[in-house]
Write a protein that holds these residues in place. Sequence first.
Motif, PDB file in Angstrom:
ATOM      1  N   LEU A 141      -0.497  -3.209 -13.396  1.00 25.52           N
ATOM      2  CA  LEU A 141      -0.802  -3.483 -11.997  1.00 25.52           C
ATOM      3  C   LEU A 141      -2.228  -3.045 -11.677  1.00 25.52           C
ATOM      4  CD1 LEU A 141       2.494  -1.992 -10.548  1.00 25.52           C
ATOM      5  CD2 LEU A 141       2.017  -4.403 -11.029  1.00 25.52           C
ATOM      6  N   GLY A 142      -2.743  -3.533 -10.588  1.00 22.99           N
ATOM      7  CA  GLY A 142      -4.050  -3.097 -10.118  1.00 22.99           C
ATOM      8  C   GLY A 142      -3.880  -2.030  -9.056  1.00 22.99           C
ATOM      9  N   GLY A 143      -4.981  -1.487  -8.639  1.00 20.31           N
ATOM     10  CA  GLY A 143      -4.916  -0.483  -7.589  1.00 20.31           C
ATOM     11  C   GLY A 143      -6.301  -0.175  -7.071  1.00 20.31           C
ATOM     12  N   GLY A 144      -6.361   0.432  -5.943  1.00 16.19           N
ATOM     13  CA  GLY A 144      -7.620   0.833  -5.343  1.00 16.19           C
ATOM     14  C   GLY A 144      -7.377   1.985  -4.399  1.00 16.19           C
ATOM     15  N   ALA A 152       0.859  -1.181   0.000  1.00 12.13           N
ATOM     16  CA  ALA A 152       0.000   0.000   0.000  1.00 12.13           C
ATOM     17  C   ALA A 152       0.892   1.227   0.000  1.00 12.13           C
ATOM     18  CB  ALA A 152      -0.908   0.016   1.229  1.00 12.13           C
ATOM     19  N   ILE A 153       0.431   2.254  -0.675  1.00 17.87           N
ATOM     20  CA  ILE A 153       1.121   3.540  -0.647  1.00 17.87           C
ATOM     21  C   ILE A 153       0.180   4.512   0.048  1.00 17.87           C
ATOM     22  CG2 ILE A 153       2.124   5.428  -1.975  1.00 17.87           C
ATOM     23  CD1 ILE A 153       2.561   3.397  -4.278  1.00 17.87           C
ATOM     24  N   ALA A 154       0.533   4.938   1.227  1.00 19.71           N
ATOM     25  CA  ALA A 154      -0.273   5.907   1.956  1.00 19.71           C
ATOM     26  C   ALA A 154       0.171   7.307   1.551  1.00 19.71           C
ATOM     27  CB  ALA A 154      -0.095   5.727   3.459  1.00 19.71           C
ATOM     28  N   VAL A 162      -2.865  13.370  -7.131  1.00 22.29           N
ATOM     29  CA  VAL A 162      -1.760  12.423  -7.017  1.00 22.29           C
ATOM     30  C   VAL A 162      -2.278  10.986  -6.978  1.00 22.29           C
ATOM     31  CG1 VAL A 162      -1.437  12.410  -4.493  1.00 22.29           C
ATOM     32  CG2 VAL A 162       0.520  12.071  -6.009  1.00 22.29           C
ATOM     33  N   THR A 163      -3.434  10.776  -6.359  1.00 20.69           N
ATOM     34  CA  THR A 163      -4.028   9.434  -6.333  1.00 20.69           C
ATOM     35  C   THR A 163      -4.354   8.977  -7.747  1.00 20.69           C
ATOM     36  OG1 THR A 163      -4.957   9.778  -4.132  1.00 20.69           O
ATOM     37  CG2 THR A 163      -5.971   8.061  -5.469  1.00 20.69           C
ATOM     38  N   SER A 222      -7.363  22.914  -0.690  1.00 21.76           N
ATOM     39  CA  SER A 222      -6.397  22.623  -1.746  1.00 21.76           C
ATOM     40  C   SER A 222      -5.831  21.214  -1.596  1.00 21.76           C
ATOM     41  CB  SER A 222      -5.271  23.660  -1.786  1.00 21.76           C
ATOM     42  OG  SER A 222      -4.479  23.615  -0.630  1.00 21.76           O
ATOM     43  N   GLU A 223      -5.721  20.716  -0.371  1.00 24.42           N
ATOM     44  CA  GLU A 223      -5.207  19.361  -0.175  1.00 24.42           C
ATOM     45  C   GLU A 223      -6.178  18.308  -0.705  1.00 24.42           C
ATOM     46  OE1 GLU A 223      -3.843  18.654   3.799  1.00 24.42           O
ATOM     47  OE2 GLU A 223      -2.264  20.158   3.623  1.00 24.42           O
ATOM     48  N   ALA A 224      -7.467  18.576  -0.672  1.00 19.64           N
ATOM     49  CA  ALA A 224      -8.437  17.638  -1.241  1.00 19.64           C
ATOM     50  C   ALA A 224      -8.182  17.497  -2.736  1.00 19.64           C
ATOM     51  CB  ALA A 224      -9.860  18.107  -0.968  1.00 19.64           C
ATOM     52  N   TYR A 225      -7.932  18.612  -3.403  1.00 20.03           N
ATOM     53  CA  TYR A 225      -7.599  18.584  -4.825  1.00 20.03           C
ATOM     54  C   TYR A 225      -6.277  17.850  -5.055  1.00 20.03           C
ATOM     55  CZ  TYR A 225      -5.942  20.285  -9.341  1.00 20.03           C
ATOM     56  OH  TYR A 225      -5.434  20.373 -10.601  1.00 20.03           O
ATOM     57  N   ASP A 226      -5.280  18.208  -4.265  1.00 24.42           N
ATOM     58  CA  ASP A 226      -3.950  17.611  -4.419  1.00 24.42           C
ATOM     59  C   ASP A 226      -3.987  16.103  -4.199  1.00 24.42           C
ATOM     60  OD1 ASP A 226      -3.007  20.188  -4.826  1.00 24.42           O
ATOM     61  OD2 ASP A 226      -2.327  20.428  -2.760  1.00 24.42           O
ATOM     62  N   GLU A 227      -4.705  15.674  -3.171  1.00 24.07           N
ATOM     63  CA  GLU A 227      -4.814  14.246  -2.866  1.00 24.07           C
ATOM     64  C   GLU A 227      -5.461  13.493  -4.025  1.00 24.07           C
ATOM     65  OE1 GLU A 227      -6.659  11.466   0.686  1.00 24.07           O
ATOM     66  OE2 GLU A 227      -7.474  13.457   0.368  1.00 24.07           O
ATOM     67  N   GLY A 228      -6.515  14.067  -4.577  1.00 29.22           N
ATOM     68  CA  GLY A 228      -7.176  13.435  -5.710  1.00 29.22           C
ATOM     69  C   GLY A 228      -6.278  13.368  -6.927  1.00 29.22           C
TER      70      GLY A 228
END
Length: 98
Positions: free
Chosen positions: A83-86, A50-52, A70-71, A62-68
């Motif tokens: 690869l898969g991911g979730g 997992a990558i946290a 990069v995710t 702005s962090e909500a945007y940034d998190e989305g």
Amino acid sequence: LDQLLEVARWTGSSRNTQPWRFVVVTDAEHLRHISGIRTPINWVADAPLAIAIVLDGANPLSEAYDEGRVTERILIAARFLGLGGGVAWFGDEAQQAE
């Protein structure tokens, strides 16, 4: 893993601050523990890693945007690499469950 983290490293953020830190979890016991925090993420127990994405919460909007952003980039890169991911989110709800 190195390629995924490289994509994450080059991802832009809303204020060009790249406010995130990445924590890679590969230990099976830790993954099982994480998967038990909330029912909808029990699939994490079967993941090889997992990558946290960790943000400090200094600027929630702005962090909500940034998190989305990069995710999304990590997930697209994972798919491109075969690869898969979730996504599993741990915010206030997870803190309340503790």
